[in-house]
Design a protein around this motif. Structure first.
Motif, PDB file in Angstrom:
ATOM      1  N   MET A   1       0.768  -1.011  -0.065  1.00 29.77           N
ATOM      2  CA  MET A   1      -0.138  -0.169   0.028  1.00 29.77           C
ATOM      3  C   MET A   1       0.842   1.404  -0.001  1.00 29.77           C
ATOM      4  N   LYS A   2       0.425   2.114  -1.085  1.00 26.78           N
ATOM      5  CA  LYS A   2       1.393   3.513  -0.965  1.00 26.78           C
ATOM      6  C   LYS A   2       1.306   4.251   0.302  1.00 26.78           C
ATOM      7  N   ARG A   3       0.429   4.293   1.149  1.00 22.18           N
ATOM      8  CA  ARG A   3       0.307   4.893   2.421  1.00 22.18           C
ATOM      9  C   ARG A   3       1.336   4.513   3.187  1.00 22.18           C
ATOM     10  N   HIS A   4       1.282   3.067   3.284  1.00 25.35           N
ATOM     11  CA  HIS A   4       2.547   2.461   4.297  1.00 25.35           C
ATOM     12  C   HIS A   4       3.827   2.786   3.961  1.00 25.35           C
ATOM     13  N   GLN A   5       4.052   2.978   2.417  1.00 25.50           N
ATOM     14  CA  GLN A   5       5.644   3.056   1.974  1.00 25.50           C
ATOM     15  C   GLN A   5       5.868   4.569   2.045  1.00 25.50           C
ATOM     16  N   ASP A   6       4.685   5.475   2.152  1.00 26.96           N
ATOM     17  CA  ASP A   6       4.864   6.921   2.613  1.00 26.96           C
ATOM     18  C   ASP A   6       5.396   7.105   3.952  1.00 26.96           C
ATOM     19  N   LEU A  39       0.049  -2.248  11.906  1.00 26.80           N
ATOM     20  CA  LEU A  39       0.274  -3.523  10.837  1.00 26.80           C
ATOM     21  C   LEU A  39       1.847  -3.512  10.482  1.00 26.80           C
ATOM     22  N   LEU A  40       2.138  -2.372  10.468  1.00 25.08           N
ATOM     23  CA  LEU A  40       3.667  -2.271  10.125  1.00 25.08           C
ATOM     24  C   LEU A  40       4.441  -2.743  11.345  1.00 25.08           C
ATOM     25  N   GLN A  42       3.813  -4.929  13.218  1.00 28.12           N
ATOM     26  CA  GLN A  42       3.429  -6.655  13.301  1.00 28.12           C
ATOM     27  C   GLN A  42       4.402  -7.100  12.341  1.00 28.12           C
ATOM     28  N   LYS A  43       4.838  -6.436  11.025  1.00 25.25           N
ATOM     29  CA  LYS A  43       5.684  -6.796   9.959  1.00 25.25           C
ATOM     30  C   LYS A  43       7.106  -6.717  10.476  1.00 25.25           C
ATOM     31  N   GLY A  44       7.503  -6.131  11.579  1.00 23.50           N
ATOM     32  CA  GLY A  44       8.631  -5.827  11.995  1.00 23.50           C
ATOM     33  C   GLY A  44       9.336  -4.330  11.449  1.00 23.50           C
ATOM     34  N   LEU A  45       8.662  -3.601  10.789  1.00 26.46           N
ATOM     35  CA  LEU A  45       9.167  -2.424  10.191  1.00 26.46           C
ATOM     36  C   LEU A  45       9.188  -1.164  10.876  1.00 26.46           C
ATOM     37  N   LEU A  46       8.666  -1.185  12.162  1.00 27.68           N
ATOM     38  CA  LEU A  46       8.852  -0.232  12.930  1.00 27.68           C
ATOM     39  C   LEU A  46       8.488  -0.407  14.169  1.00 27.68           C
ATOM     40  N   HIS A  47       8.457   0.433  15.155  1.00 29.18           N
ATOM     41  CA  HIS A  47       8.386   0.465  16.508  1.00 29.18           C
ATOM     42  C   HIS A  47       7.107   1.353  17.001  1.00 29.18           C
ATOM     43  N   ARG A  48       6.012   1.129  17.808  1.00 30.25           N
ATOM     44  CA  ARG A  48       5.240   2.099  17.921  1.00 30.25           C
ATOM     45  C   ARG A  48       5.473   2.521  19.164  1.00 30.25           C
ATOM     46  N   THR A  49       5.361   3.914  19.367  1.00 30.25           N
ATOM     47  CA  THR A  49       5.368   4.942  20.596  1.00 30.25           C
ATOM     48  C   THR A  49       4.113   5.417  20.954  1.00 30.25           C
ATOM     49  N   HIS A  50       4.317   6.102  22.143  1.00 33.02           N
ATOM     50  CA  HIS A  50       3.283   6.724  22.819  1.00 33.02           C
ATOM     51  C   HIS A  50       2.810   7.796  21.907  1.00 33.02           C
TER      52      HIS A  50
END
Length: 253
Positions: A1-6, A39-40, A42-50
């Protein structure tokens, strides 16, 4: 998805982004952005923060001074030189612990007399040969990992002194969480240093932004100036300036 890549492309550039910023940039709701980030992650592409996301794990583990000295050396030296220019004639300053403030001590050239109060053993070793510098070494238990003192003895001394400036190194700077370090007792000593200083100057390379550590030192409202390198994103710089914090970026870094 383009938004995810952005999102990933912007994180590659900014290192850390807030949900609200992504909403504005991508013109979608906060609910949508949070789903994307989950989702990203879960794919190991980033870390969510507060309230946002980071490419790196935002939670910091403790490392020794010897390990830290090898990281961002050029940036730390540039920041240190800029910080040294903040010292005025017959000044009295507090210097906390950490590798960036250790670098700062190497560039100190007192204008007439200078009084330095510090918790760092390395800072004392750098300054001890200059007869124009009067040094008050805080006493207490030694933290081997940082070569600095902690504890009630050091905190007691700080109740009876006042300095023009505190030069503070930190492990993390988060817009919501504030300043933090890896050790609870060191954070408590830093708080006492804040109370003994009229002005707080944070020395931090850009890798410290968007990160948080175990022990919170203070809210960003206590900070007067942050000296950093050009790796800080425009978004973070603007948000800090909105909080009435002076952000000094060292040219060429």
């Amino acid at each position: 998805m383009k938004r995810h890549q952005d999102i990933l492309d912007r994180l590659e550039k900014e290192k850390h982004l807030e949900v609200l910023d992504l909403c504005e940039i991508l013109n979608v709701s906060a609910v949508t952005i949070r789903k994307d980030l989950k989702l990203l992650e879960q794919k190991g592409l980033l870390h969510r923060t507060h309230g946002g996301a980071s490419l790196e794990n935002p939670y910091i583990n403790e490392r020794t001074v010897l390990d830290k000295e090898k990281i961002s050396v050029e940036e730390k030296n540039g920041i240190a030189q800029m910080a040294a220019s903040r010292i005025v004639e017959n000044d009295s300053i507090l210097i906390a612990s950490g590798t960036t403030v250790q670098a700062f001590s190497k560039y100190i050239q007192p204008k007439n007399k200078l009084t330095v109060i510090t918790s760092s053993l390395h800072v004392v070793l750098h300054l001890i040969h200059d007869k124009n510098i009067e040094i008050l070494q805080l006493g207490g238990y030694i933290r081997h990992s940082s070569a600095s003192v902690i504890g009630n003895y050091a905190e007691y001394i700080l109740q009876n002194v006042s300095c023009s400036k505190l030069f503070l190194g930190v492990d993390g700077i988060d817009l919501e969480y504030g300043l933090s370090t890896t050790n609870l007792e060191e954070a408590e000593l830093n708080k006492k240093m804040l109370n003994a200083a009229q002005k707080v100057i944070v020395l931090a390379d850009s890798s410290k932004f968007g990160k948080k550590s175990f022990a919170r030192i203070c809210d960003l409202s206590r900070v007067d100036e942050i000296i950093t390198d050009s790796g800080i994103s425009d978004i973070k710089r603007k948000k800090l300036e909105e909080k009435e914090i002076k952000v000094t970026i060292v040219d060429g870094l």
